[in-house]
Motif scaffolding. Structure first.
Motif, PDB file in Angstrom:
ATOM      1  N   ASP A 287       1.015  -0.957  -0.080  1.00  0.00           N
ATOM      2  CA  ASP A 287      -0.430   0.203   0.472  1.00  0.00           C
ATOM      3  C   ASP A 287       1.288   1.226  -0.353  1.00  0.00           C
ATOM      4  OD1 ASP A 287      -2.152  -1.661   0.622  1.00  0.00           O
ATOM      5  OD2 ASP A 287      -2.276  -1.538   2.270  1.00  0.00           O
ATOM      6  N   PRO A 288       0.377   2.461  -0.524  1.00  0.00           N
ATOM      7  CA  PRO A 288       1.082   3.683  -0.611  1.00  0.00           C
ATOM      8  C   PRO A 288       0.902   3.855   0.623  1.00  0.00           C
ATOM      9  CG  PRO A 288      -1.070   3.622  -1.564  1.00  0.00           C
ATOM     10  CD  PRO A 288      -0.998   2.649  -1.258  1.00  0.00           C
ATOM     11  N   LEU A 289       2.190   5.390   0.977  1.00  0.00           N
ATOM     12  CA  LEU A 289       1.508   5.688   2.820  1.00  0.00           C
ATOM     13  C   LEU A 289       0.925   6.777   2.887  1.00  0.00           C
ATOM     14  CD1 LEU A 289       3.954   3.661   2.435  1.00  0.00           C
ATOM     15  CD2 LEU A 289       5.335   5.944   3.971  1.00  0.00           C
ATOM     16  N   ARG A 290       0.323   6.885   3.949  1.00  0.00           N
ATOM     17  CA  ARG A 290      -0.515   8.220   4.154  1.00  0.00           C
ATOM     18  C   ARG A 290       1.369   9.198   4.295  1.00  0.00           C
ATOM     19  NH1 ARG A 290      -5.754   8.195   5.342  1.00  0.00           N
ATOM     20  NH2 ARG A 290      -6.132   6.482   6.151  1.00  0.00           N
ATOM     21  N   GLU A 291       0.335  10.951   3.856  1.00  0.00           N
ATOM     22  CA  GLU A 291       0.887  11.559   3.465  1.00  0.00           C
ATOM     23  C   GLU A 291       0.598  13.225   4.652  1.00  0.00           C
ATOM     24  OE1 GLU A 291       2.119  14.117   0.054  1.00  0.00           O
ATOM     25  OE2 GLU A 291      -0.025  13.271  -0.550  1.00  0.00           O
TER      26      GLU A 291
ATOM     27  N   SER B 148      -5.771  13.876   2.180  1.00  0.00           N
ATOM     28  CA  SER B 148      -5.946  13.101   1.491  1.00  0.00           C
ATOM     29  C   SER B 148      -5.350  12.139   0.421  1.00  0.00           C
ATOM     30  CB  SER B 148      -7.908  13.314   0.711  1.00  0.00           C
ATOM     31  OG  SER B 148      -7.750  14.332   0.158  1.00  0.00           O
TER      32      SER B 148
ATOM     33  N   SER C 130       5.453   4.396  -1.510  1.00  0.00           N
ATOM     34  CA  SER C 130       6.067   3.707  -0.835  1.00  0.00           C
ATOM     35  C   SER C 130       7.513   3.896  -0.962  1.00  0.00           C
ATOM     36  CB  SER C 130       5.708   2.338  -0.928  1.00  0.00           C
ATOM     37  OG  SER C 130       6.459   1.669   0.056  1.00  0.00           O
TER      38      SER C 130
ATOM     39  N   TRP D 229       2.818   3.963   8.253  1.00  0.00           N
ATOM     40  CA  TRP D 229       1.970   2.674   7.120  1.00  0.00           C
ATOM     41  C   TRP D 229       0.604   2.624   7.663  1.00  0.00           C
ATOM     42  CZ3 TRP D 229       7.113   3.310   7.219  1.00  0.00           C
ATOM     43  CH2 TRP D 229       7.439   2.195   5.962  1.00  0.00           C
ATOM     44  N   ASP D 230      -0.627   2.520   7.148  1.00  0.00           N
ATOM     45  CA  ASP D 230      -1.712   2.952   7.526  1.00  0.00           C
ATOM     46  C   ASP D 230      -2.804   2.210   6.470  1.00  0.00           C
ATOM     47  OD1 ASP D 230      -4.612   3.193   8.483  1.00  0.00           O
ATOM     48  OD2 ASP D 230      -4.867   5.429   8.713  1.00  0.00           O
TER      49      ASP D 230
ATOM     50  N   ILE E 268      -2.982  14.661   8.808  1.00  0.00           N
ATOM     51  CA  ILE E 268      -3.058  13.386   7.705  1.00  0.00           C
ATOM     52  C   ILE E 268      -3.484  14.084   6.376  1.00  0.00           C
ATOM     53  CG2 ILE E 268      -4.448  11.185   7.377  1.00  0.00           C
ATOM     54  CD1 ILE E 268      -1.583  11.236   8.914  1.00  0.00           C
TER      55      ILE E 268
ATOM     56  N   ARG F 214      -2.262   9.799  -0.908  1.00  0.00           N
ATOM     57  CA  ARG F 214      -0.882   9.068  -0.937  1.00  0.00           C
ATOM     58  C   ARG F 214      -0.375   9.567  -1.410  1.00  0.00           C
ATOM     59  NH1 ARG F 214      -2.791   4.833   3.344  1.00  0.00           N
ATOM     60  NH2 ARG F 214      -4.820   5.160   3.409  1.00  0.00           N
ATOM     61  N   ARG F 215       1.553   8.468  -0.331  1.00  0.00           N
ATOM     62  CA  ARG F 215       2.662   9.155  -0.784  1.00  0.00           C
ATOM     63  C   ARG F 215       3.485   7.471  -1.566  1.00  0.00           C
ATOM     64  NH1 ARG F 215       6.625  10.870   4.113  1.00  0.00           N
ATOM     65  NH2 ARG F 215       8.375  10.353   2.246  1.00  0.00           N
TER      66      ARG F 215
END
Length: 227
Positions: free
Chosen positions: A123-127, A135, A140, A161-162, A133, A137-138
């Motif tokens: 999964d992509p990471l939270r940004e 909306s 990985s 990572w979420d 936080i 994503r960044r």
């Protein structure tokens, strides 16, 4: 530091509970609180933080936060229990924030250190936008399951990572001694360092900062658990 009753930062540093507003600094008040030693032996110690007039002024709930540290051979286990002593459901988050020396003291260079996840993390990471936080994503930064540590990774603050699929990571250089960090009961993981610092934090979380622009009640906050 132990992160309670929130993880991360609130929008405007304000906690909204049942129509009332309370000031709350980043990561909550447990990190700045004095715990009471309630039990100890040669291999374990139990610390307790209970609600007080000071905590109820910013978090109007009765609680007990009990933290047990146990050493077995080369392993340190930290177990946390949150008890609700209120008559109403208790909304809370909890997170760990341990910092490990980078480089580890085995004579190997900083650039050779990495964190290896136990499972694939597709999964992509939270940004983060500021401390909130986003909306978005960044991508990985993992290569396979490996995060090669570099200060450039943290120019936008923590890597988040979420969810995190692994329940364990290994940290160290590509050769030599390694540290294994297990986190079986936390669905999120933050990895962070300050620019230029001689440490890296591996932070299992059950909670997260406010979404950008969030002004809702704590019970609607992402990552909150109701006890």
């Amino acid at each position: 530091p132990l992160l309670f009753p929130i993880v991360g930062r609130l929008n405007g540093d304000v906690l909204h509970i049942d129509g009332a507003d309370y000031p709350m600094k980043q990561h909550g008040f447990a990190r700045r609180s004095l715990f009471t030693l309630v039990e100890q032996s040669a291999t374990h110690a139990v610390f307790l933080l209970q609600d007080s007039a000071e905590t109820r002024a910013v978090y109007p709930f009765a609680f007990a936060l009990r933290v047990t540290y146990t050493i077995t051979d080369a392993t340190l286990e930290i177990a946390v229990a949150i008890e609700n002593r209120s008559e109403s459901p208790l909304p809370a988050s909890f997170g760990f924030h341990p910092a490990f020396a980078w480089p580890l003291p085995y004579g190997l260079p900083r650039a050779d250190h990495r964190i290896v996840f136990a499972e694939d993390e597709p999964d992509p990471l939270r940004e983060l936008v500021g401390s909130a936080i986003s909306s978005g994503r960044r991508p990985s930064p993992l290569q396979g399951r490996t995060l090669a540590l570099d200060h450039a990774l943290f120019t936008q603050d923590a890597l988040i990572w979420d969810p995190v699929h692994s329940q364990s990571v290994r940290y160290g250089a590509s050769t030599g001694p390694q540290l294994r960090v297990d986190f079986p009961d936390t669905p999120m993981l933050g990895i962070w360092t300050k620019p230029g610092a001689a440490f890296v934090c591996i932070e299992p979380w059950h909670g997260i900062a406010d979404p950008e622009g969030f002004t809702g009640d704590i019970r609607e906050k992402p990552g909150i658990v109701t006890i």
